[in-house]
Design a protein around this motif. Structure first.
Motif, PDB file in Angstrom:
ATOM      1  N   ALA A   1       0.824  -1.212   0.000  1.00 19.05           N
ATOM      2  CA  ALA A   1       0.000   0.000   0.000  1.00 19.05           C
ATOM      3  C   ALA A   1       0.855   1.257   0.000  1.00 19.05           C
ATOM      4  N   GLU A   2       2.070   1.176   0.499  1.00 23.29           N
ATOM      5  CA  GLU A   2       2.933   2.351   0.593  1.00 23.29           C
ATOM      6  C   GLU A   2       3.483   2.776  -0.779  1.00 23.29           C
ATOM      7  N   THR A   3       3.735   1.835  -1.653  1.00 23.14           N
ATOM      8  CA  THR A   3       4.325   2.159  -2.959  1.00 23.14           C
ATOM      9  C   THR A   3       3.310   2.800  -3.908  1.00 23.14           C
ATOM     10  N   ARG A   4       2.010   2.477  -3.742  1.00 27.58           N
ATOM     11  CA  ARG A   4       0.934   3.037  -4.564  1.00 27.58           C
ATOM     12  C   ARG A   4       1.101   2.716  -6.052  1.00 27.58           C
ATOM     13  N   CYS A   5       1.861   1.690  -6.367  1.00 32.56           N
ATOM     14  CA  CYS A   5       2.080   1.256  -7.771  1.00 32.56           C
ATOM     15  C   CYS A   5       2.596   2.416  -8.625  1.00 32.56           C
ATOM     16  N   SER A   6       3.506   3.212  -8.056  1.00 35.75           N
ATOM     17  CA  SER A   6       4.035   4.368  -8.777  1.00 35.75           C
ATOM     18  C   SER A   6       4.972   3.922  -9.901  1.00 35.75           C
ATOM     19  N   ILE A   7       5.469   4.894 -10.631  1.00 31.79           N
ATOM     20  CA  ILE A   7       6.331   4.595 -11.786  1.00 31.79           C
ATOM     21  C   ILE A   7       7.618   3.908 -11.339  1.00 31.79           C
ATOM     22  N   ASP A   8       8.159   4.309 -10.208  1.00 37.85           N
ATOM     23  CA  ASP A   8       9.427   3.758  -9.735  1.00 37.85           C
ATOM     24  C   ASP A   8       9.248   2.586  -8.773  1.00 37.85           C
ATOM     25  N   SER A   9       8.023   2.089  -8.630  1.00 37.11           N
ATOM     26  CA  SER A   9       7.785   1.014  -7.649  1.00 37.11           C
ATOM     27  C   SER A   9       8.113  -0.367  -8.180  1.00 37.11           C
ATOM     28  N   GLY A  10       8.274  -0.511  -9.468  1.00 40.56           N
ATOM     29  CA  GLY A  10       8.512  -1.823 -10.053  1.00 40.56           C
ATOM     30  C   GLY A  10       7.254  -2.671 -10.091  1.00 40.56           C
ATOM     31  N   CYS A  11       6.090  -2.049 -10.188  1.00 40.82           N
ATOM     32  CA  CYS A  11       4.797  -2.746 -10.223  1.00 40.82           C
ATOM     33  C   CYS A  11       4.765  -3.718 -11.387  1.00 40.82           C
ATOM     34  N   LEU A  12       4.365  -4.964 -11.101  1.00 34.86           N
ATOM     35  CA  LEU A  12       4.316  -5.998 -12.138  1.00 34.86           C
ATOM     36  C   LEU A  12       3.295  -5.662 -13.210  1.00 34.86           C
ATOM     37  N   ASN A  13       2.162  -5.115 -12.818  1.00 36.93           N
ATOM     38  CA  ASN A  13       1.135  -4.746 -13.800  1.00 36.93           C
ATOM     39  C   ASN A  13       1.648  -3.650 -14.743  1.00 36.93           C
ATOM     40  N   ARG A  14       2.404  -2.710 -14.202  1.00 38.10           N
ATOM     41  CA  ARG A  14       2.973  -1.656 -15.059  1.00 38.10           C
ATOM     42  C   ARG A  14       3.918  -2.261 -16.096  1.00 38.10           C
ATOM     43  N   LEU A  15       4.724  -3.206 -15.659  1.00 37.26           N
ATOM     44  CA  LEU A  15       5.663  -3.838 -16.594  1.00 37.26           C
ATOM     45  C   LEU A  15       4.936  -4.614 -17.685  1.00 37.26           C
ATOM     46  N   LEU A  16       3.752  -5.150 -17.378  1.00 38.16           N
ATOM     47  CA  LEU A  16       2.967  -5.915 -18.353  1.00 38.16           C
ATOM     48  C   LEU A  16       1.946  -5.049 -19.079  1.00 38.16           C
ATOM     49  N   TRP A  17       1.949  -3.748 -18.870  1.00 39.39           N
ATOM     50  CA  TRP A  17       1.006  -2.814 -19.477  1.00 39.39           C
ATOM     51  C   TRP A  17      -0.438  -3.228 -19.182  1.00 39.39           C
ATOM     52  N   VAL A  18      -0.683  -3.437 -17.895  1.00 38.54           N
ATOM     53  CA  VAL A  18      -2.022  -3.755 -17.408  1.00 38.54           C
ATOM     54  C   VAL A  18      -2.312  -2.819 -16.245  1.00 38.54           C
ATOM     55  N   GLU A  19      -3.472  -2.143 -16.285  1.00 35.77           N
ATOM     56  CA  GLU A  19      -3.830  -1.250 -15.181  1.00 35.77           C
ATOM     57  C   GLU A  19      -4.427  -2.053 -14.032  1.00 35.77           C
ATOM     58  N   CYS A  20      -4.148  -1.617 -12.822  1.00 38.98           N
ATOM     59  CA  CYS A  20      -4.598  -2.323 -11.629  1.00 38.98           C
ATOM     60  C   CYS A  20      -6.106  -2.152 -11.419  1.00 38.98           C
ATOM     61  N   ASP A  21      -6.701  -3.170 -10.826  1.00 31.67           N
ATOM     62  CA  ASP A  21      -8.103  -3.118 -10.427  1.00 31.67           C
ATOM     63  C   ASP A  21      -8.153  -2.595  -8.997  1.00 31.67           C
ATOM     64  N   PRO A  22      -8.832  -1.472  -8.724  1.00 33.91           N
ATOM     65  CA  PRO A  22      -8.837  -0.912  -7.368  1.00 33.91           C
ATOM     66  C   PRO A  22      -9.442  -1.859  -6.326  1.00 33.91           C
ATOM     67  N   LYS A  23     -10.263  -2.819  -6.785  1.00 30.34           N
ATOM     68  CA  LYS A  23     -10.860  -3.763  -5.850  1.00 30.34           C
ATOM     69  C   LYS A  23      -9.863  -4.831  -5.415  1.00 30.34           C
ATOM     70  N   LYS A  24      -8.840  -5.056  -6.234  1.00 31.98           N
ATOM     71  CA  LYS A  24      -7.870  -6.106  -5.941  1.00 31.98           C
ATOM     72  C   LYS A  24      -6.511  -5.547  -5.528  1.00 31.98           C
ATOM     73  N   CYS A  25      -6.180  -4.320  -5.908  1.00 29.90           N
ATOM     74  CA  CYS A  25      -4.872  -3.730  -5.613  1.00 29.90           C
ATOM     75  C   CYS A  25      -4.793  -3.357  -4.144  1.00 29.90           C
ATOM     76  N   ALA A  26      -3.627  -3.562  -3.544  1.00 28.01           N
ATOM     77  CA  ALA A  26      -3.432  -3.240  -2.127  1.00 28.01           C
ATOM     78  C   ALA A  26      -3.518  -1.743  -1.872  1.00 28.01           C
ATOM     79  N   SER A  27      -3.220  -0.927  -2.886  1.00 26.39           N
ATOM     80  CA  SER A  27      -3.281   0.528  -2.705  1.00 26.39           C
ATOM     81  C   SER A  27      -4.703   1.057  -2.814  1.00 26.39           C
ATOM     82  N   GLY A  28      -5.604   0.267  -3.365  1.00 25.77           N
ATOM     83  CA  GLY A  28      -6.997   0.688  -3.469  1.00 25.77           C
ATOM     84  C   GLY A  28      -7.165   1.892  -4.371  1.00 25.77           C
TER      85      GLY A  28
END
Length: 393
Positions: free
Chosen positions: A5-32
């Motif tokens: 939740a602290e990283t918020r899936c930012s550009i520098d967070s290394g988010c897996l969805n970002r690397l796969l060009w998939v946007e996060c689902d707010p219902k499933k993402c820890a950052s909401g």
């Protein structure tokens, strides 16, 4: 995505969805709702505005600073299939304004932004762009976003590489981006930028070829920059054969000049050889015996034969007999004295005129004589004025 939740899936967070060009689902993402990987879903577009660029038509300018990786705007339009796309291309004139874009992973679907679109349709092509187009998955649907790949400051134009493909027979569209690695055409292979140290020197033949063809190439391709013009000329240069390039390397090919007529072998008056003197006019081929022109010794300095002086007033002649040395100025060259190519005396005496080839070459020599006479007369006039001025003093 595995982010906290602290990283918020930012550009520098290394988010897996970002690397796969998939946007996060707010219902499933820890950052909401605080997740930053929902730009297309929430339409978090940057502030941009269209502006007129000049020779490249309309473009899009950033009104705020944009970091690399951030979404600039979404490329939107009508979703059509390939059959409808071919139909629209046939029915409409889309050569100048083409807004169709393919969707990655959907080979039969395209986005046509010609009639319905966002401001993303105004973004121009560049061989050195600061943005890129990429297909991103949002709730199972594929959407196309334009993302920054470099820092874009406010007031800077936004560009991306069209990566255009051409079919056989299609005319390539010239590129006007003027980037250092510009290929010259939209969709062409990019050139590697060279620094001044590694830049090779052009051969003398190529330099001569560029100087000779630069103006014609600029007229054939209006609107192109200097680098694009040089690139087109270099392509034409390497298309030449080895023999043609060798001629340019040896020196710029010169136009063939007409060979000057050589000096006559016989006297113009008596048609005999022997010791002869030549007229000082460079284009005059005539030679004479001293006695044939009433001279007792070879004149010193310049000497002009009687063919260039009027028989009446001794001015420069304008009409000359092709058989004898008779000549007249414009004032005295009347029809009774010069009825044609021969003077009245030669016509009455029945002298045979010269052959057609000799007369033609003689006319060419007389034309150049007239030009040289004008220069000589101007010089004589100035000399006379100088003499008069010195006498008055």
């Amino acid at each position: 995505c595995g982010c906290s939740a602290e990283t918020r899936c930012s550009i520098d967070s290394g988010c897996l969805n970002r690397l796969l060009w998939v946007e996060c689902d707010p219902k499933k993402c820890a950052s909401g709702d605080k997740c930053e990987n929902q730009s297309l879903r929430l339409r978090k577009y940057k502030k941009v505005k269209p502006f007129f660029t000049g020779n490249r038509g309309w473009g899009l300018m950033a009104e705020e600073s944009i970091r690399p990786g951030e979404l600039v705007i979404e490329y939107m339009g009508e979703i059509i299939n390939s059959e409808m796309a071919r139909k629209r291309i046939r029915e409409s004139d889309l050569e100048q304004d083409f807004y169709m874009m393919g969707i990655q992973g959907e080979p039969d679907l395209l986005i046509d932004a010609r009639y319905k679109a966002t401001n993303g349709r105004f973004i121009n092509h560049s061989c050195s762009p600061n943005c890129q187009c990429h297909t991103c998955e949002v709730d199972g649907l594929k959407r196309v976003g334009i993302y920054a790949i470099a820092t874009v400051e406010a007031g800077q134009e936004l560009t991306y590489d069209y990566a255009a493909t051409y079919l056989d027979g299609d005319q390539k569209q010239p590129c006007l981006c003027q980037a250092p690695n510009c290929s010259g055409f939209i969709g062409g292979a990019k050139r590697k930028p060279m620094d001044k140290r590694s830049k090779k020197k052009k051969s003398p033949g190529l330099i001569r070829y560029q100087q000779a063809n630069s103006r014609a190439t600029r007229l054939a391709h209006p609107g192109l920059g200097r680098d694009q013009i040089d690139l087109i000329i270099q392509k034409d240069w390497f298309a030449l054969s080895r023999q043609e390039r060798a001629k340019w390397e040896a020196g710029r090919p010169k136009k063939k000049q007409k060979a000057r007529r050589q000096t006559d072998d016989d006297c113009f008056v008596c048609d005999d050889g022997g010791e002869l003197i030549k007229c000082s006019f460079k284009a005059c081929p005539k030679v004479y015996h001293l006695e044939c022109v009433n001279l007792t010794e070879i004149p010193s300095g310049q000497w002009f034969c009687p063919h260039h002086r009027c028989d009446e007033c001794d001015e420069w002649s304008s009409v000359r007999c092709s058989t004898c040395i008779s000549a007249y100025c414009r004032k005295h060259g009347t029809k009774d004295k010069m009825p044609g190519a021969q003077c009245a005396f030669c016509v009455t005496a029945g002298h045979k005129p010269k052959s057609e080839s000799d007369q033609k070459s003689g006319d060419e020599a007389e034309e150049s004589d007239d030009a040289e006479m004008d220069q000589t007369s101007d010089k004589d006039g100035s000399d006379e004025k100088n003499a008069e001025g010195s006498g008055e003093e």
